[in-house]
Design an enzyme around this catalytic site. Structure first.
Site, PDB file in Angstrom:
ATOM      1  N   THR A   1     -56.733   5.061 -19.500  1.00 48.88           N
ATOM      2  CA  THR A   1     -55.652   5.809 -20.151  1.00 48.88           C
ATOM      3  C   THR A   1     -55.153   6.924 -19.230  1.00 48.88           C
ATOM      4  O   THR A   1     -54.816   6.633 -18.091  1.00 48.88           O
ATOM      5  CB  THR A   1     -56.046   6.288 -21.560  1.00 48.88           C
TER       6      THR A   1
ATOM      7  N   GLU B   1     -61.235   6.394 -21.278  1.00 46.74           N
ATOM      8  CA  GLU B   1     -60.266   7.232 -22.004  1.00 46.74           C
ATOM      9  C   GLU B   1     -59.898   8.485 -21.188  1.00 46.74           C
ATOM     10  O   GLU B   1     -60.407   8.690 -20.089  1.00 46.74           O
ATOM     11  CB  GLU B   1     -60.858   7.570 -23.388  1.00 46.74           C
ATOM     12  N   HIS B   2     -59.058   9.318 -21.774  1.00 50.53           N
ATOM     13  CA  HIS B   2     -58.457  10.478 -21.105  1.00 50.53           C
ATOM     14  C   HIS B   2     -59.484  11.466 -20.522  1.00 50.53           C
ATOM     15  O   HIS B   2     -60.583  11.631 -21.050  1.00 50.53           O
ATOM     16  CB  HIS B   2     -57.567  11.232 -22.104  1.00 50.53           C
ATOM     17  N   ASP B   3     -59.081  12.112 -19.448  1.00 53.07           N
ATOM     18  CA  ASP B   3     -59.822  13.247 -18.866  1.00 53.07           C
ATOM     19  C   ASP B   3     -61.239  12.904 -18.417  1.00 53.07           C
ATOM     20  O   ASP B   3     -62.134  13.754 -18.490  1.00 53.07           O
ATOM     21  CB  ASP B   3     -59.860  14.432 -19.855  1.00 53.07           C
TER      22      ASP B   3
ATOM     23  N   ASN C   1     -63.175  12.846 -21.822  1.00 52.64           N
ATOM     24  CA  ASN C   1     -63.969  13.980 -21.317  1.00 52.64           C
ATOM     25  C   ASN C   1     -65.417  13.610 -20.992  1.00 52.64           C
ATOM     26  O   ASN C   1     -66.367  14.282 -21.395  1.00 52.64           O
ATOM     27  CB  ASN C   1     -63.938  15.144 -22.322  1.00 52.64           C
TER      28      ASN C   1
END
Ligand code: UDP
Length: 218
Positions: free
Chosen positions: A121, A139-141, A159
């Protein structure tokens, strides 16, 4: 002379990634054969319709630029072979399937193999020679180090920081961290298949089960 492309490793991982490499070149409109390199071969042969040869034989072929994707699940071998390729001025090749999805600001270093249905992402940084097998997502970050390996179906949520040489088994789920406190999987750790990782994992340890716990060596 033209560019030349090869998959290093002709065992399970290499033979699964060759079709991804073919569709990668086709998508770019490049018509070129793709070789298999495998050091167990003492003479040139054919594997799944592709010429297969040893590294020294591949190195001897004339070409301007050679691109090689290291398709071997063992990350230490990937690192060793990547260093050998760099020493020989052969470029690390990255491939992805037609339906691999990269969203915004995905920074991924050379030598990656992104299999069919992999989704990365947004706002993700990934190091060298990453393997994301079928249906895995990031996923993000997230920040992922060098020579990290995801077996099929890994669910890496937002994260999360994954350090170098981590191996995540099939279907493992990793709980999201927060921007202030990312969940960290330490260097060289192994996450067993189907594990549900709810907290950070120390470097060099193996965790299994739900919730994931350290596997004590007997
Ligand atoms: N291999 C190689 N050079 C090396 C180490 C391994 O060519 O320095 C080849 C090895 O001969 C084998 C493949 O890489 O064919 C690794 O296959 P394996 O079944 O161990 O793993 P996978 O395909 O699952 O990564």
């Amino acid at each position: 002379m033209t560019n030349m492309y090869a998959i290093y490793g002709s065992s399970g991982c290499g033979r699964s990634l060759m079709p991804v490499a073919r569709e990668h070149l086709k998508r770019l409109g490049i018509q070129s054969d793709i070789y298999f390199i495998d050091d167990r071969l003492t003479e040139q042969t054919i594997i799944n319709r592709h010429i297969a040869l040893s590294y020294s034989a591949f190195k001897a072929l004339p070409s301007n630029n050679k691109y090689v994707l290291i398709a071997i699940a063992n990350s230490k071998i990937r690192e060793k072979l990547a260093q050998q390729l760099e020493h020989d001025q052969i470029l690390l090749w990255s491939i992805q399937a037609n339906n691999t999805l990269l969203m915004d600001e995905v920074d991924i270093a050379e030598g990656a193999a992104l299999s069919p249905f992999v989704t990365l992402t947004s706002n993700i940084k990934i190091g060298k020679c990453f393997h994301a097998n079928l249906y895995s997502y990031v996923e993000h970050d997230c920040i992922i180090g060098d020579y990290v390996t995801f077996a099929p179906g890994v669910k890496c949520n937002g994260n999360i920081h994954i350090e170098d040489h981590v191996y995540i088994g099939t279907g493992a789920v990793i709980k999201q961290g927060t921007p202030e406190k990312p969940l960290v999987i330490g260097k060289g750790a192994i996450v067993g298949m189907g594990a549900v990782v709810t907290k950070s994992v120390a470097a060099g340890t193996t965790v299994v089960g739900n919730p994931a716990r350290i596997l004590e060596k007997k």
